[in-house]
Motif scaffolding. Sequence first.
Motif, PDB file in Angstrom:
ATOM      1  N   PHE A  43      71.036  -2.977 -25.860  1.00  0.00           N
ATOM      2  CA  PHE A  43      72.441  -3.244 -25.635  1.00  0.00           C
ATOM      3  C   PHE A  43      72.797  -4.617 -26.210  1.00  0.00           C
ATOM      4  O   PHE A  43      72.145  -5.621 -25.902  1.00  0.00           O
ATOM      5  N   PRO A  44      73.840  -4.692 -27.033  1.00  0.00           N
ATOM      6  CA  PRO A  44      74.222  -5.980 -27.623  1.00  0.00           C
ATOM      7  C   PRO A  44      74.887  -6.881 -26.586  1.00  0.00           C
ATOM      8  O   PRO A  44      75.333  -6.414 -25.544  1.00  0.00           O
ATOM      9  N   PRO A  45      74.976  -8.196 -26.861  1.00  0.00           N
ATOM     10  CA  PRO A  45      75.649  -9.107 -25.931  1.00  0.00           C
ATOM     11  C   PRO A  45      77.109  -8.694 -25.732  1.00  0.00           C
ATOM     12  O   PRO A  45      77.760  -8.199 -26.652  1.00  0.00           O
ATOM     13  N   GLY A  46      77.616  -8.894 -24.542  1.00  0.00           N
ATOM     14  CA  GLY A  46      79.012  -8.586 -24.263  1.00  0.00           C
ATOM     15  C   GLY A  46      79.245  -7.221 -23.663  1.00  0.00           C
ATOM     16  O   GLY A  46      80.343  -6.919 -23.213  1.00  0.00           O
ATOM     17  N   VAL A  47      78.229  -6.347 -23.654  1.00  0.00           N
ATOM     18  CA  VAL A  47      78.385  -5.022 -23.058  1.00  0.00           C
ATOM     19  C   VAL A  47      78.381  -5.160 -21.543  1.00  0.00           C
ATOM     20  O   VAL A  47      77.559  -5.877 -20.970  1.00  0.00           O
ATOM     21  N   ASP A  48      79.309  -4.491 -20.876  1.00  0.00           N
ATOM     22  CA  ASP A  48      79.422  -4.575 -19.430  1.00  0.00           C
ATOM     23  C   ASP A  48      78.306  -3.760 -18.787  1.00  0.00           C
ATOM     24  O   ASP A  48      78.390  -2.539 -18.688  1.00  0.00           O
ATOM     25  N   LEU A  49      77.253  -4.449 -18.336  1.00  0.00           N
ATOM     26  CA  LEU A  49      76.108  -3.761 -17.754  1.00  0.00           C
ATOM     27  C   LEU A  49      76.374  -3.287 -16.335  1.00  0.00           C
ATOM     28  O   LEU A  49      75.551  -2.605 -15.744  1.00  0.00           O
ATOM     29  N   ARG A  61      72.006   4.449 -20.635  1.00  0.00           N
ATOM     30  CA  ARG A  61      72.701   4.881 -19.434  1.00  0.00           C
ATOM     31  C   ARG A  61      72.815   6.404 -19.480  1.00  0.00           C
ATOM     32  O   ARG A  61      73.496   6.961 -20.337  1.00  0.00           O
ATOM     33  N   ALA A  62      72.161   7.071 -18.563  1.00  0.00           N
ATOM     34  CA  ALA A  62      72.118   8.536 -18.596  1.00  0.00           C
ATOM     35  C   ALA A  62      73.520   9.126 -18.541  1.00  0.00           C
ATOM     36  O   ALA A  62      73.834  10.081 -19.259  1.00  0.00           O
ATOM     37  N   GLN A  63      74.387   8.574 -17.687  1.00  0.00           N
ATOM     38  CA  GLN A  63      75.720   9.154 -17.536  1.00  0.00           C
ATOM     39  C   GLN A  63      76.524   9.043 -18.830  1.00  0.00           C
ATOM     40  O   GLN A  63      77.241   9.963 -19.217  1.00  0.00           O
ATOM     41  N   GLU A  64      76.407   7.914 -19.519  1.00  0.00           N
ATOM     42  CA  GLU A  64      77.151   7.761 -20.778  1.00  0.00           C
ATOM     43  C   GLU A  64      76.575   8.652 -21.868  1.00  0.00           C
ATOM     44  O   GLU A  64      77.323   9.162 -22.722  1.00  0.00           O
ATOM     45  N   GLU A 102      76.522   1.169 -28.546  1.00  0.00           N
ATOM     46  CA  GLU A 102      76.042   0.388 -27.410  1.00  0.00           C
ATOM     47  C   GLU A 102      74.589   0.704 -27.072  1.00  0.00           C
ATOM     48  O   GLU A 102      73.912  -0.100 -26.430  1.00  0.00           O
ATOM     49  N   HIS A 103      74.121   1.874 -27.500  1.00  0.00           N
ATOM     50  CA  HIS A 103      72.727   2.243 -27.265  1.00  0.00           C
ATOM     51  C   HIS A 103      71.852   1.946 -28.484  1.00  0.00           C
ATOM     52  O   HIS A 103      70.737   2.446 -28.604  1.00  0.00           O
ATOM     53  N   GLY A 104      72.377   1.139 -29.404  1.00  0.00           N
ATOM     54  CA  GLY A 104      71.575   0.688 -30.540  1.00  0.00           C
ATOM     55  C   GLY A 104      71.380   1.726 -31.622  1.00  0.00           C
ATOM     56  O   GLY A 104      70.453   1.596 -32.435  1.00  0.00           O
ATOM     57  N   GLY A 105      72.230   2.756 -31.672  1.00  0.00           N
ATOM     58  CA  GLY A 105      72.059   3.826 -32.656  1.00  0.00           C
ATOM     59  C   GLY A 105      73.226   3.931 -33.622  1.00  0.00           C
ATOM     60  O   GLY A 105      74.065   3.028 -33.723  1.00  0.00           O
ATOM     61  N   ARG A 106      73.280   5.036 -34.326  1.00  0.00           N
ATOM     62  CA  ARG A 106      74.378   5.282 -35.263  1.00  0.00           C
ATOM     63  C   ARG A 106      74.604   6.792 -35.400  1.00  0.00           C
ATOM     64  O   ARG A 106      73.754   7.598 -35.021  1.00  0.00           O
ATOM     65  N   ILE A 107      75.762   7.153 -35.962  1.00  0.00           N
ATOM     66  CA  ILE A 107      76.106   8.547 -36.215  1.00  0.00           C
ATOM     67  C   ILE A 107      76.338   8.721 -37.710  1.00  0.00           C
ATOM     68  O   ILE A 107      77.068   7.931 -38.324  1.00  0.00           O
ATOM     69  N   ARG A 150      71.495   9.181 -34.136  1.00  0.00           N
ATOM     70  CA  ARG A 150      70.196   8.518 -34.179  1.00  0.00           C
ATOM     71  C   ARG A 150      70.148   7.428 -33.106  1.00  0.00           C
ATOM     72  O   ARG A 150      71.040   6.578 -33.044  1.00  0.00           O
ATOM     73  N   LEU A 151      69.104   7.462 -32.276  1.00  0.00           N
ATOM     74  CA  LEU A 151      68.926   6.486 -31.208  1.00  0.00           C
ATOM     75  C   LEU A 151      67.506   5.943 -31.255  1.00  0.00           C
ATOM     76  O   LEU A 151      66.573   6.666 -31.635  1.00  0.00           O
ATOM     77  N   PRO A 152      67.303   4.681 -30.869  1.00  0.00           N
ATOM     78  CA  PRO A 152      65.941   4.113 -30.880  1.00  0.00           C
ATOM     79  C   PRO A 152      65.033   4.835 -29.879  1.00  0.00           C
ATOM     80  O   PRO A 152      65.420   5.093 -28.736  1.00  0.00           O
ATOM     81  N   LEU A 153      63.845   5.137 -30.328  1.00  0.00           N
ATOM     82  CA  LEU A 153      62.841   5.776 -29.478  1.00  0.00           C
ATOM     83  C   LEU A 153      62.097   4.698 -28.694  1.00  0.00           C
ATOM     84  O   LEU A 153      61.654   3.704 -29.260  1.00  0.00           O
ATOM     85  N   VAL A 154      61.977   4.894 -27.389  1.00  0.00           N
ATOM     86  CA  VAL A 154      61.198   3.987 -26.552  1.00  0.00           C
ATOM     87  C   VAL A 154      59.753   4.461 -26.575  1.00  0.00           C
ATOM     88  O   VAL A 154      59.452   5.579 -26.138  1.00  0.00           O
ATOM     89  N   GLU A 155      58.883   3.629 -27.112  1.00  0.00           N
ATOM     90  CA  GLU A 155      57.474   3.996 -27.232  1.00  0.00           C
ATOM     91  C   GLU A 155      56.655   3.343 -26.125  1.00  0.00           C
ATOM     92  O   GLU A 155      57.087   2.388 -25.485  1.00  0.00           O
ATOM     93  N   GLY A 156      55.470   3.852 -25.896  1.00  0.00           N
ATOM     94  CA  GLY A 156      54.598   3.303 -24.874  1.00  0.00           C
ATOM     95  C   GLY A 156      54.730   4.042 -23.566  1.00  0.00           C
ATOM     96  O   GLY A 156      55.406   5.076 -23.478  1.00  0.00           O
ATOM     97  N   LEU A 157      54.113   3.511 -22.537  1.00  0.00           N
ATOM     98  CA  LEU A 157      54.105   4.152 -21.230  1.00  0.00           C
ATOM     99  C   LEU A 157      55.200   3.560 -20.374  1.00  0.00           C
ATOM    100  O   LEU A 157      55.138   2.418 -19.929  1.00  0.00           O
ATOM    101  N   PHE A 158      56.245   4.349 -20.142  1.00  0.00           N
ATOM    102  CA  PHE A 158      57.337   3.953 -19.279  1.00  0.00           C
ATOM    103  C   PHE A 158      57.561   5.049 -18.264  1.00  0.00           C
ATOM    104  O   PHE A 158      57.536   6.234 -18.600  1.00  0.00           O
ATOM    105  N   ALA A 159      57.808   4.663 -17.042  1.00  0.00           N
ATOM    106  CA  ALA A 159      58.066   5.661 -15.984  1.00  0.00           C
ATOM    107  C   ALA A 159      59.457   6.217 -16.146  1.00  0.00           C
ATOM    108  O   ALA A 159      60.417   5.480 -16.385  1.00  0.00           O
ATOM    109  N   LEU A 160      59.584   7.521 -16.042  1.00  0.00           N
ATOM    110  CA  LEU A 160      60.876   8.181 -16.098  1.00  0.00           C
ATOM    111  C   LEU A 160      61.305   8.545 -14.687  1.00  0.00           C
ATOM    112  O   LEU A 160      60.472   8.873 -13.845  1.00  0.00           O
TER     113      LEU A 160
END
Length: 213
Positions: free
Chosen positions: A44-50, A96-99, A182-187, A202-212
């Motif tokens: 998420f870039p700076p300025g995005v309402d988290l 953000r899953a909802q978005e 806002e999710h770091g991707g493009r269309i 296109r969205l960035p893939l999160v690599e490694g071990l992360f809990a879902l």
Amino acid sequence: MGVLTNLGIALCALVVMTAFWRSMNARLQAPPPAANRLLRLSAFPPGVDLRREAPGVTDLRRLLDDMPGDCDPLLRSGDLRLALGTGAGPLRVMGRAQELRQLLAHVVGIACHAMPSGGILNVIALTEGRQIVVEFMDEGAGRREPLLAALYRHGSNSRPMPLDADSALATRVASCQRIVAEHGGRIDVLASRLGGLGLFVRLPLVEGLFALP
């Protein structure tokens, strides 16, 4: 003398309590270390309402599998069907899953503008390097030329006007662009492997071990 001693003790206690209160207040206001780590990992870039929704690792494949139910009213309104090709295993994104659900619904909404009744919206998700690529390709009844990607491109160039069909389209397109950016991707609008033009998210893939969740 005893009064002065008691007054001094009381003042010392007041100073200590004030310092303790300030320390606790600062700790409560500061984000926890885990939150800081999560924000550093996010795209998420700076300025995005988290505050809208806390970003987290989300399985995009799960959201795609939920599309038929989530988008059922839209699909019914356009008399459209979904054909999903998502394979197996999670597709992790930081977002953000909802978005992201809203993004998928907006694409279906654009498809309702573009496709004739009885059409099929093909959705194919895969990984390319460190990206997740989701392709949307409309298949019109009677071998009609695909129009989803072309209509998206038209909507991105439309000037929203009140109560106008192009306004609703441009609003959906702008919402797609905002959420993806806002999710770091493009269309992209590109040639599809299915023939004609396709809409590629296109969205960035999160690599490694992360809990879902």
